[in-house]
Scaffold this active site. Structure first.
Site, PDB file in Angstrom:
ATOM      1  N   ASP A 127       0.834  -1.204   0.000  1.00 12.99           N
ATOM      2  CA  ASP A 127       0.000   0.000   0.000  1.00 12.99           C
ATOM      3  C   ASP A 127       0.865   1.249   0.000  1.00 12.99           C
ATOM      4  OD1 ASP A 127      -2.418   1.315  -0.099  1.00 12.99           O
ATOM      5  OD2 ASP A 127      -2.577   1.485   2.073  1.00 12.99           O
ATOM      6  N   HIS A 134      -4.290  13.726   0.734  1.00 11.52           N
ATOM      7  CA  HIS A 134      -4.555  12.897   1.911  1.00 11.52           C
ATOM      8  C   HIS A 134      -3.373  12.970   2.879  1.00 11.52           C
ATOM      9  CE1 HIS A 134      -5.746   9.435   4.377  1.00 11.52           C
ATOM     10  NE2 HIS A 134      -4.542   8.929   4.186  1.00 11.52           N
ATOM     11  N   GLU A 199     -10.704   3.986   3.031  1.00  8.03           N
ATOM     12  CA  GLU A 199      -9.757   4.789   2.259  1.00  8.03           C
ATOM     13  C   GLU A 199      -9.987   4.510   0.778  1.00  8.03           C
ATOM     14  OE1 GLU A 199      -5.699   4.149   3.597  1.00  8.03           O
ATOM     15  OE2 GLU A 199      -5.964   5.624   5.209  1.00  8.03           O
ATOM     16  N   GLU A 201      -8.942   4.189  -2.786  1.00  7.50           N
ATOM     17  CA  GLU A 201      -7.661   3.980  -3.462  1.00  7.50           C
ATOM     18  C   GLU A 201      -7.857   3.313  -4.819  1.00  7.50           C
ATOM     19  OE1 GLU A 201      -4.411   2.514  -1.156  1.00  7.50           O
ATOM     20  OE2 GLU A 201      -5.257   3.207   0.760  1.00  7.50           O
ATOM     21  N   ASP A 233      -9.065   0.465   1.440  1.00  6.52           N
ATOM     22  CA  ASP A 233      -8.116   0.105   2.494  1.00  6.52           C
ATOM     23  C   ASP A 233      -8.752   0.458   3.846  1.00  6.52           C
ATOM     24  OD1 ASP A 233      -5.852  -0.439   3.995  1.00  6.52           O
ATOM     25  OD2 ASP A 233      -4.910   1.490   3.557  1.00  6.52           O
ATOM     26  N   ARG A 237      -8.822   3.695  12.862  1.00  7.21           N
ATOM     27  CA  ARG A 237      -7.958   4.840  13.181  1.00  7.21           C
ATOM     28  C   ARG A 237      -7.465   4.837  14.625  1.00  7.21           C
ATOM     29  NH1 ARG A 237      -6.456   5.926   8.219  1.00  7.21           N
ATOM     30  NH2 ARG A 237      -8.176   6.547   6.862  1.00  7.21           N
ATOM     31  N   GLN A 240      -4.798   2.268  14.812  1.00  5.52           N
ATOM     32  CA  GLN A 240      -3.667   2.783  14.025  1.00  5.52           C
ATOM     33  C   GLN A 240      -2.859   3.822  14.812  1.00  5.52           C
ATOM     34  OE1 GLN A 240      -4.956   4.528  10.314  1.00  5.52           O
ATOM     35  NE2 GLN A 240      -2.897   4.907   9.559  1.00  5.52           N
ATOM     36  N   LYS A 253      -4.966  -2.165   9.745  1.00  7.74           N
ATOM     37  CA  LYS A 253      -5.203  -2.199   8.300  1.00  7.74           C
ATOM     38  C   LYS A 253      -5.419  -3.613   7.769  1.00  7.74           C
ATOM     39  CE  LYS A 253      -3.853   2.169   7.091  1.00  7.74           C
ATOM     40  NZ  LYS A 253      -4.535   3.041   6.140  1.00  7.74           N
ATOM     41  N   THR A 257      -9.280  -5.719   3.214  1.00 13.50           N
ATOM     42  CA  THR A 257      -9.099  -4.773   2.103  1.00 13.50           C
ATOM     43  C   THR A 257     -10.067  -5.226   1.016  1.00 13.50           C
ATOM     44  OG1 THR A 257      -6.755  -4.546   2.645  1.00 13.50           O
ATOM     45  CG2 THR A 257      -7.448  -3.806   0.448  1.00 13.50           C
ATOM     46  N   GLU A 374     -10.447  12.536   7.236  1.00 14.10           N
ATOM     47  CA  GLU A 374     -10.299  13.885   6.693  1.00 14.10           C
ATOM     48  C   GLU A 374     -11.617  14.659   6.749  1.00 14.10           C
ATOM     49  OE1 GLU A 374      -7.729  13.597   2.872  1.00 14.10           O
ATOM     50  OE2 GLU A 374      -8.308  11.563   3.427  1.00 14.10           O
TER      51      GLU A 374
HETATM   52 MN    MN Z   1      -4.088   3.171   2.484  1.00 12.93          MN
END
Ligand code: MN
Length: 430
Positions: A127, A134, A199, A201, A233, A237, A240, A253, A257, A374
């Site tokens: 990744d 971002h 996320e 992606e 992804d 949080r 993380q 993570k 996925t 975000e």
């Molecule tokens: Mn990612």
């Protein structure tokens, strides 16, 4: 690169393909499917149907050199083929499906009657972090004056992800348990993640690989990228924030996925290539091993990306999913070829069916943010949905849907299908 297979006047005898917003005859994405509980085989999306590539190989209508690859239950062998072989297959498929060809409905399956699988056996998943907006938005939450770390504009930053938990669109996503330690607490506790996020992606599929110890030069990198999918992804949080220093993402993570099931080939995307956006004044030029004039000229893509959310409340009210953001792959700071050349630059070997995530693709505006981290600024500014519900992060029962389309004047637009997943409650602690 643009040829008769992209001709906007080309139509198919598969009536649903003509005017189809995702899978017209100009797209021809590759996937793996099971018709009605039958065994898995390779197929090509065309309108509302899937063309059975194994049946075509058995009928000897594809080039003998790739027939064996077309008869496999995954796309790995086909991904290992050369660009020329893949382009030749595209020509063949386009001709077979053309409205002037003999209709062969026996080779078609209604997509609605099929189960779609992951398109390839993913050996390794990496990744990246190439979405600069971002990286800036999230960095700003920790370092308001200096959001990007000093390496960002030199190194296509990445971490090694986990291939075993990559799942296909439609599979449920179990909320993970893990260690959480908000700033308000002095020691961590173990329990369900409270800050579950998505996320947005781009998934990048490695085609031909390289031998261990033999880097792939940037000028050749494009030829090693077979195609693209949508990738979510999923990120916890709170887990993380506590675990990631000093070695980077781990359990926050690797619990899931989600990938869209179709590989939109590099050939199909040829009309939607863009010049890589010039770097802002003052940014360093890429180091020579990451700089190639052709890659700078046409290494970016114009692909519109949408994030939609369907909550349990909206589902109960029969409401349509609400769009949370719209972004575009043109906002990536590094091209896919730069990511691949960098990955192999130390001699690391890549294999057909390896998968890269691009990094979260946010745009420069608030409407184009690719994660809730975000949008809600770390959960501090909850989002109010049209249904009246609010969200800091994802709740159980929420369904996140990614879609993507490429369009250009004078060209038939194509789509990626969907990457969707519903959040399931965390496993009970025991
Ligand atoms: Mn990612």
């Amino acid at each position: 690169m643009i040829d008769a297979t992209h001709d906007p006047s080309r139509r198919s005898w598969v009536a649903s393909a003509n005017g189809h917003s995702e899978f017209p005859i100009q797209n021809l994405p590759l996937g793996v499917f099971s018709p009605n509980g039958d065994d898995a085989r390779i197929g090509v999306a065309i309108g509302d149907a899937i063309l059975d590539l194994r049946a075509l190989a058995q009928a000897q209508v594809v080039d003998a050199a790739i027939a064996t690859a077309c008869e496999q239950p995954t796309l790995n062998a086909l991904l290992s083929e050369t660009v020329a072989a893949r382009a030749a297959l595209r020509q063949t498929l386009s001709a077979i499906l053309d409205e002037t060809a003999k209709p062969r409905p026996e080779w078609l399956r209604p997509m609605a009657d099929c189960v779609l699988h992951l398109p390839a056996r993913i050996g390794d998943y990496t990744d990246f972090f190439a979405g600069i907006h971002h990286a800036s938005n999230t960095g700003r939450q920790f370092r308001p004056d200096n959001p990007l770390l000093p390496n960002y504009k030199y190194v296509p930053v990445a971490y090694h992800g986990r291939a075993s938990s990559v799942i296909v669109s439609g599979e449920g996503v179990r909320r993970p348990n893990g260690q959480r330690k908000p700033a308000s607490e002095t020691v961590p506790s173990f329990g369900a993640s409270r800050n579950l996020d998505y996320e947005l992606e781009l998934g990048i599929w490695v085609g031909r690989g390289n031998a261990l110890g033999e880097p792939i030069p940037i000028a050749e990198a494009r030829d090693h990228i077979a195609g693209f999918s949508l990738l979510n992804d999923w990120s916890a949080r709170d887990i993380q924030a506590w675990e990631y220093q000093p070695l980077g993402p781990f359990l926050a993570k690797n619990f899931a996925t989600t990938l869209s099931p179709w590989i939109v080939t590099a050939e199909a995307l040829a009309p939607f290539r863009l010049r890589q956006a010039p770097r802002p004044a003052g940014d360093p030029a890429p180091l020579p091993y990451l700089f190639d004039p052709d890659d700078q000229e046409s290494g970016a893509f114009d692909i519109t990306l949408d994030i939609l959310l369907l909550t349990p409340g909206m589902r109960a009210a029969n409401a349509a999913p609400v769009r949370l953001a719209r972004s575009n792959t043109r906002h990536l700071y590094w091209t896919a070829a730069q990511m691949l050349a960098h990955h192999a630059s130390n001699g690391c070997n890549l294999s057909p069916g390896d998968l890269f995530g691009s990094g979260t693709i946010s745009g420069p505006t608030p409407e184009s943010r690719g994660s809730l981290l975000e949008i809600t600024e770390g959960g501090r500014k909850p989002l109010t949905l049209p249904s009246g519900e609010t969200r800091r992060f994802l709740e159980d029962g929420d369904e996140v849907i990614f879609r993507a389309h490429a369009a250009r004047e004078g060209v038939v637009g194509i789509g990626f299908g969907e990457a969707r997943g519903v959040i399931l409650p965390a496993p009970e602690l025991r």
